[in-house]
Write an enzyme that holds these catalytic residues in place. Structure first.
Site, short mmCIF file in Angstrom:
data_model
loop_
_atom_site.label_atom_id
_atom_site.label_comp_id
_atom_site.label_asym_id
_atom_site.label_seq_id
_atom_site.Cartn_x
_atom_site.Cartn_y
_atom_site.Cartn_z
N GLU A 1 14.11 -2.67 -1.27
CA GLU A 1 13.45 -3.63 -0.39
C GLU A 1 14.19 -4.96 -0.37
OE1 GLU A 1 9.19 -5.95 -0.56
OE2 GLU A 1 9.18 -3.81 -0.98
N SER B 1 14.70 -8.92 -0.58
CA SER B 1 14.11 -9.84 -1.54
C SER B 1 14.39 -11.28 -1.14
CB SER B 1 14.69 -9.60 -2.94
OG SER B 1 14.28 -10.61 -3.83
N ARG C 1 9.59 -19.57 -2.25
CA ARG C 1 8.86 -18.52 -1.52
C ARG C 1 7.38 -18.47 -1.91
NH1 ARG C 1 10.91 -12.92 -4.56
NH2 ARG C 1 10.78 -13.76 -6.68
N ARG D 1 -1.75 9.48 5.06
CA ARG D 1 -1.86 8.19 5.74
C ARG D 1 -2.13 8.27 7.23
NH1 ARG D 1 -3.81 5.31 1.92
NH2 ARG D 1 -2.59 5.51 0.01
N ARG E 1 14.43 -13.61 -3.12
CA ARG E 1 15.25 -14.27 -4.14
C ARG E 1 16.65 -14.51 -3.59
NH1 ARG E 1 15.77 -11.67 -9.76
NH2 ARG E 1 16.60 -13.75 -10.17
N GLN F 1 0.83 -1.20 0.00
CA GLN F 1 0.00 0.00 0.00
C GLN F 1 0.87 1.25 0.00
OE1 GLN F 1 -2.43 0.77 3.52
NE2 GLN F 1 -4.15 1.29 2.20
N TRP F 2 1.93 1.23 0.76
CA TRP F 2 2.89 2.34 0.82
C TRP F 2 3.51 2.56 -0.55
CZ3 TRP F 2 5.67 2.75 6.09
CH2 TRP F 2 6.39 3.93 6.20
#
Length: 234
Positions: A98, A100, A170, A198, A102, A75-76
């Site tokens: 961010e 990950s 994942r 917000r 992976r 949402q951010w």
């Protein structure tokens, strides 16, 4: 650092500039510079925000580290993408990096509402929620969610142990409640806009808690600039 929800947090990592930066950026066209803030400068900051003269606010930056459930992160992120297309909000300078799965295979962590944290759906079936459901229903779905998470993590770990790559294993992890971490670097204008949007009572409760934490941390470094945006409609 401010703790949010059960395991999350917001940390102010770094800043560039101050409220004085906003003042001096605004006065650059007159080749003037203030050495310290006075009442005249305070009035100027309020005037700039109220009359949508926002470019001076883009000369100051804040960097946060955030740890939040994926439903908050997405949402951010959508808010940041959308804000770049709004009139007067474009080019507000946002950077987002961010973690990950992976590459990161640390033990997954999840947000699980307690029995009194589940909320009812609104009568119109649109976004938003009502007050808390009764404890019996809440306890039932806390138990169901814990079971669902446990099964998903077990399948994730089995896939990894049997040779499936992390980026596909994942897929077994229940996504929306899983915590992720990211760095968010943004201009003072963009941070103030996020806070304003917000912390509104109509915003989703979970992201509202994070926005309140961002607000508290930002006000410590930019008390006049942040407050000017919050007061601009008054």
């Amino acid at each position: 650092m401010i703790n949010v929800l059960d395991k999350g947090y917001v940390r102010l990592v770094d800043t560039m500039g101050s409220d004085l930066t906003v003042v001096n950026a605004a006065r650059a066209s007159f080749a003037k510079e203030s050495k310290e803030l006075d009442e005249k400068d305070e009035r100027l900051i309020a005037y700039l925000a109220k009359h949508d003269h926002t470019s001076p606010f883009r000369h100051a930056m804040l960097q946060f580290e955030v740890y939040a459930p994926l439903m908050v992160a997405r949402q951010w992120w959508k808010y940041i993408i959308g804000s770049s297309h709004l009139e007067g909000i474009g080019d507000t300078m946002n950077a987002w990096n961010e973690s990950s799965r992976r590459y990161v295979t640390m033990e997954p962590t999840f947000y699980v509402p307690t029995k009194n944290e589940w909320r009812g759906k609104p009568d119109n079936n649109k976004q938003g929620s009502l007050g808390p459901v009764d404890d019996e229903l809440g306890a039932e779905f806390t138990e169901k969610l814990n079971k669902y998470i446990k099964e998903g993590v077990a399948l994730y770990e089995e896939a990894m142990e049997r040779g499936i790559c992390a980026e596909e294993a994942r897929l077994f992890l229940p996504a929306y409640g899983m915590y992720v971490s990211w760095y968010w670097t943004a201009s003072l204008q963009s941070v103030a806009h996020f806070i304003k949007q917000r912390t509104d009572s109509h915003s989703q409760y979970e992201i509202r808690l994070y926005a309140e934490a961002v607000k508290e941390l930002a006000l410590e470094k930019f008390p006049l600039g942040i407050q000017a945006f919050l007061d601009m409609d008054k």
